[in-house]
Each structure stands twice: as C-alpha cells, then as structure tokens.
Write a protein that holds these residues in place. Structure first.
Motif, PDB file in Angstrom:
ATOM      1  N   VAL A  34      18.846 -41.608   4.123  1.00 43.68           N
ATOM      2  CA  VAL A  34      19.895 -40.816   3.711  1.00 43.68           C
ATOM      3  C   VAL A  34      19.595 -39.322   3.902  1.00 43.68           C
ATOM      4  O   VAL A  34      20.184 -38.489   4.360  1.00 43.68           O
ATOM      5  CB  VAL A  34      20.064 -41.169   2.036  1.00 43.68           C
ATOM      6  N   VAL A  35      18.145 -39.002   3.655  1.00 44.01           N
ATOM      7  CA  VAL A  35      17.719 -37.655   3.720  1.00 44.01           C
ATOM      8  C   VAL A  35      17.548 -37.159   4.907  1.00 44.01           C
ATOM      9  O   VAL A  35      17.903 -36.080   5.386  1.00 44.01           O
ATOM     10  CB  VAL A  35      16.214 -37.498   2.912  1.00 44.01           C
ATOM     11  N   VAL A  37      19.639 -38.235   7.661  1.00 42.85           N
ATOM     12  CA  VAL A  37      20.855 -38.158   8.000  1.00 42.85           C
ATOM     13  C   VAL A  37      21.520 -36.619   7.469  1.00 42.85           C
ATOM     14  O   VAL A  37      21.875 -35.961   8.579  1.00 42.85           O
ATOM     15  CB  VAL A  37      21.983 -39.180   7.655  1.00 42.85           C
ATOM     16  N   VAL A  38      21.293 -36.356   6.311  1.00 40.40           N
ATOM     17  CA  VAL A  38      21.470 -35.163   5.772  1.00 40.40           C
ATOM     18  C   VAL A  38      21.031 -33.964   6.473  1.00 40.40           C
ATOM     19  O   VAL A  38      21.466 -32.941   6.632  1.00 40.40           O
ATOM     20  CB  VAL A  38      21.346 -34.915   4.189  1.00 40.40           C
ATOM     21  N   LEU A  39      19.736 -34.134   6.957  1.00 41.58           N
ATOM     22  CA  LEU A  39      18.897 -32.973   7.703  1.00 41.58           C
ATOM     23  C   LEU A  39      19.304 -33.040   9.017  1.00 41.58           C
ATOM     24  O   LEU A  39      19.491 -31.986   9.776  1.00 41.58           O
ATOM     25  CB  LEU A  39      17.352 -33.098   7.778  1.00 41.58           C
ATOM     26  N   ILE A  41      22.347 -33.847  10.343  1.00 39.02           N
ATOM     27  CA  ILE A  41      23.593 -33.286  11.154  1.00 39.02           C
ATOM     28  C   ILE A  41      23.792 -31.737  11.147  1.00 39.02           C
ATOM     29  O   ILE A  41      24.087 -31.421  12.361  1.00 39.02           O
ATOM     30  CB  ILE A  41      24.474 -33.919   9.950  1.00 39.02           C
ATOM     31  N   PRO A  42      23.176 -31.135  10.268  1.00 39.38           N
ATOM     32  CA  PRO A  42      23.424 -29.754  10.541  1.00 39.38           C
ATOM     33  C   PRO A  42      22.400 -29.318  11.597  1.00 39.38           C
ATOM     34  O   PRO A  42      22.734 -28.464  12.298  1.00 39.38           O
ATOM     35  CB  PRO A  42      22.876 -29.062   9.254  1.00 39.38           C
ATOM     36  N   TRP A  45      24.191 -29.971  14.697  1.00 38.17           N
ATOM     37  CA  TRP A  45      25.342 -29.023  14.895  1.00 38.17           C
ATOM     38  C   TRP A  45      24.830 -27.792  15.544  1.00 38.17           C
ATOM     39  O   TRP A  45      25.388 -27.255  16.284  1.00 38.17           O
ATOM     40  CB  TRP A  45      26.130 -28.969  13.499  1.00 38.17           C
ATOM     41  N   SER A  95      11.393 -39.330   6.036  1.00 43.14           N
ATOM     42  CA  SER A  95      12.716 -38.694   6.252  1.00 43.14           C
ATOM     43  C   SER A  95      12.647 -37.623   7.573  1.00 43.14           C
ATOM     44  O   SER A  95      13.537 -37.438   8.061  1.00 43.14           O
ATOM     45  CB  SER A  95      12.869 -37.681   4.883  1.00 43.14           C
ATOM     46  N   THR A  98      13.110 -39.835  10.438  1.00 44.92           N
ATOM     47  CA  THR A  98      14.480 -39.967  10.600  1.00 44.92           C
ATOM     48  C   THR A  98      15.129 -39.054  10.999  1.00 44.92           C
ATOM     49  O   THR A  98      16.138 -39.247  12.214  1.00 44.92           O
ATOM     50  CB  THR A  98      15.250 -40.617   9.281  1.00 44.92           C
ATOM     51  N   ALA A  99      15.110 -37.707  10.663  1.00 44.74           N
ATOM     52  CA  ALA A  99      15.753 -36.459  11.001  1.00 44.74           C
ATOM     53  C   ALA A  99      15.339 -36.200  12.534  1.00 44.74           C
ATOM     54  O   ALA A  99      16.179 -35.914  13.304  1.00 44.74           O
ATOM     55  CB  ALA A  99      15.192 -35.222  10.150  1.00 44.74           C
ATOM     56  N   LEU A 133      33.742 -30.254   9.907  1.00 37.91           N
ATOM     57  CA  LEU A 133      33.875 -31.415   8.919  1.00 37.91           C
ATOM     58  C   LEU A 133      35.072 -32.220   8.880  1.00 37.91           C
ATOM     59  O   LEU A 133      35.137 -33.446   8.708  1.00 37.91           O
ATOM     60  CB  LEU A 133      33.893 -30.570   7.510  1.00 37.91           C
TER      61      LEU A 133
END
Length: 221
Positions: A34-35, A37-39, A41-42, A45, A95, A98-99, A133
C-alpha cells in the motif's frame, strides 16, 4: 514425508505457531504494498511528464531494486533510527522496494492512456491534477494493477527474509526447519506463502474488475 507433515500439523501448539506466523506475515507483506503504491503513483506521474525526472527516477529505481534485501533490512535501522529487530524496518525496506518496482509500471500505464482522451479532457477544462485523478489514473488501472500484482508476489516472498532479523512471519518456519533439519515446517511455510500470494493475486484481479466498469461493459457487447 506425509506422516511427518501430518504429525507436525497434528500438534495444536504447531498449528497455533503457524497461524501466529501467518498473521505476522500478512502486514509485513501487504502494508509495504500500500505504501509503495502511494509513493509510486506521484513519482510516476512526475516521471511521465518530465523527461529528465523520468531518466533519473527510473535509473534510481533500478539501482535500489538491485540492493540485496537482507542488507537493506540491516541498513534501514541506521537511517530511520529504529532497533534492528523492529518490524518497521522490514515494512520500510519493502515499501522502498515496492515503490522502486512500481515507478516504471506507473509510467508505462500513464503512457498507455490514449492521447486523444487526455486532449479531450483538457479541452473540457480539466486542470492537470483533476485530469490525472479523474481521467488518466482510472484509465491506467489495468496496466498499473499488472505491476502491483508482480510487486505483491515479490513482497510476500521478500517478507520471509525478515525472519533472519527475528521479526517473525512465515520465514520463521524456514529458519526453524533448516536449523533442526526438519522438513515439515519448511513445506508448510512454502505452501502458505504460495497460497497467500495466490489469494492476493485474486484480490487484485477482483479490484481491477471493480475499478474498470467500462471494460466489463465492452466485454458484454
């Protein structure tokens, strides 16, 4: 072999131990997902929009992922100030892994969004963040989830290494089996790792199905 396995699982204390280690393993493997993915994506981007950032981030991600996991688990406490036996070290290291693993899939997923769709959203007045988004990220879900599926399997496997630091998880079954030259706990650990990876993969496939209703609608025509 089957008799040994049956005797091992026939013990209530062994079953409780296996269940405890499974419960410990799940957050060690899934929280970093989860962490990460959150890292990612931005970061993806930014990389997708700026060529120099793209080169730097993708190169750095490749370097990070080549660092051996055990070495990373040992180095992390010195960076974040935790004790070496703290499970937070495993979560933090995974994490970052994963990032690093997901930055490229995020970039590829955003690259796969049709340019005319992005142009249409811009013409309708969508500002960059809202467009990302509301339009780009949803359309990138199929490619992005494919990357997350790979990362989830990787995390479930790498979390086992944390047992060498005494943080528990299914890896403890491997270490105890190797130390005693007793195969049943190793087999149980392998099977549960595979089952956990399969369950997580099915969950992600289901999540992709829920997040892409347009794909379902197109498939029923």
């Amino acid at each position: 072999m089957l008799d040994d396995l049956s005797r091992y699982l026939g013990s209530e204390s062994n079953r409780e131990l296996v269940l405890t280690q499974l419960v410990q393993h799940v957050p060690l493997a899934l929280l970093p997902l989860v962490v990460g993915v959150v890292l990612a994506i931005p970061l993806g981007w930014l990389a997708q929009r700026h060529p120099l950032v793209r080169t730097a981030l993708l190169g750095s991600a490749n370097v990070v992922y080549t660092v051996p996991s055990l070495a990373f688990f040992v180095v992390i406490p010195g960076i974040i100030g935790t004790q070496i036996l703290d499970p937070v070290n495993v979560v933090a290291a995974l994490s970052i892994y994963t990032a690093a693993l997901l930055v490229r899939p995020v970039v590829d997923a955003l690259d796969a969004v049709p340019a005319h769709v992005v142009a249409a959203a811009t013409a309708m007045g969508y500002r960059p963040l809202r467009r990302f988004l509301a339009v780009e990220l949803p359309l990138a879900v199929p490619v992005l989830v494919a990357g997350v599926r790979v990362a989830s399997v990787s995390n479930i496997s790498l979390a086992s290494v944390g047992a060498l630091l005494g943080v528990g998880g299914l890896g403890a079954l491997f270490t105890s089996g190797f130390q005693t030259s007793y195969l049943p706990p190793i087999l149980v650990g392998i099977v549960l790792t595979l089952v956990l990876a399969l369950v997580m993969d099915l969950v992600l496939v289901g999540l992709r199905w829920l997040l892409t209703p347009w794909a379902r609608a197109g498939g029923t025509r």
